[in-house]
Design an enzyme around this catalytic site. Sequence first.
Site: not given
Ligand code: EPU
Length: 447
Positions: A23-24, A120, A125, A310, A418
């Site tokens: 998914k990611n 989610c 976020r 996750d 999802r």
């Molecule tokens: N963060 C910020 N500012 C930003 C971006 C992130 O403060 O501009 C913070 C977030 O709020 C969070 C932390 O940094 O506290 C980590 O966020 P990250 O950007 O690494 O996560 P993401 O890219 O939004 C992806 C996965 C998530 C997974 C995280 C961490 C996707 C679509 N989603 O999210 O997957 O938890 O990386 O590995 O790739 C899931 O699959 O259920 C899921 C939530």
Amino acid sequence: MQDYIRLRGGKPLVGEVALRGAKNTVPKNMVAALLSDDPVIIRDVPKIEDVAIMKRLIERMGGQIEEIRPGTLQIAAKNIKQLNQKDLEDITGRSRIPILMCGPLLKRFGRAYVPKLGGCNIGPRPVDFHVQALRHLGATYHEDRHGAHFEAKSPLKGAKITLQYPSVGATEQILLSSVLAEGQTEIHNAAVEPEILDLIALLQKMGAIISVDTDRSILIEGVKKLSGATHTGMPDRIEAASWASAAAGTNGRIFVRGARQLDMMTFLNKFRQIGGGFDITRDGITFYRQKKKLSPIMLETDVHPGFMTDWQQPFVVVLTQAQGRSVVHETVYTSRFGYVEALNAMGAKISLYEESPENIKSKFGLRNYRQSALIDGPTPLKGDDITVPDLRAGFSYIIAALIAEGESKISGFSVLQRGYEHLVAKLQSLEADIAEVKANGNFSGLS
Ligand code: EPU
């Protein structure tokens, strides 16, 4: 009435499930296809919502997507045009993938209009790292009711960017924006999850020049053009760990076809420490309970190579069945324990503690919130009426309902679609006593 599922617990899950592209990663591979005029072929594409959303957006832009074989998409983006407000209306707030289209769209049109993000509900976020990074590369930013506007008067230029936190999304944003930028881009404190390396692998096939160093730095040499490629996204290691937890929690035995040891080493260590067993073959991993009585553990979620956030929720349910007190610290998201209330209502004994920022000695700085869950086990669980709050919490409820005595009614089940393809069918094939009840009152399943 909403659709819901009914699940009768008390039976071990036994059998085999197969993973598809993660998914990611897969939806991000679809974004990468927008960087080339040639078709990009992506294999092992799961039928999940983020894929459907990206498909809809690319088609609305005039891109052509053809399922050339079951599960294999060919994406031809040569003639895409920009999105307008109407295109975004039904997408706004539904997915976190579309913001990653900024780089490809800025390259083609000097502008990008992308829907506001969803995903989610697991704490704030923000996308401030994405916005800052795009500014460094030369774009400006403003928002309206439906979406975010980015603009670049001249082509994006390589830059040196140090992320405050190794964010997965921000690292992907920079990769997708800098591969065709002028000059060299350096990312420091980058995320290096296997999902990131998978995206880099596709970009390299397309002609990009990207090197990854051992100190969380990634160097991108901008190139003029990318070509088409064929790619099979990495199998979903989050889904694999979810099934492993289901096997240990129900005292069952599940062969997860496609699960890969190298992507899951940290999980496998913790799984073994609590008494889980696994047999690794070339085709996948079989998960089961090695010790009759599970042991408690202390663990902390972290960015790669740490224990994934996750993996946390399904694992916590297993810990409700361990003998003694486990401690789980969440450090990636501020609010990823919202689901424990429902588990406690089913009989679990989980308490949450906040730790003051002064106690936080994280290598990634104060953005980490180290919330602690204390899980006392073993506790028998009983069936209940529960509503799925988010994807991974939803899977943890499924495991809890599978362990529980009696029947559970799980509403909001669509959230699970999802990220988990054909979930009801997979659970049925593992001999779970489960039925999907449609809004029209029709049943399928449940013995
Ligand atoms: N963060 C910020 N500012 C930003 C971006 C992130 O403060 O501009 C913070 C977030 O709020 C969070 C932390 O940094 O506290 C980590 O966020 P990250 O950007 O690494 O996560 P993401 O890219 O939004 C992806 C996965 C998530 C997974 C995280 C961490 C996707 C679509 N989603 O999210 O997957 O938890 O990386 O590995 O790739 C899931 O699959 O259920 C899921 C939530």
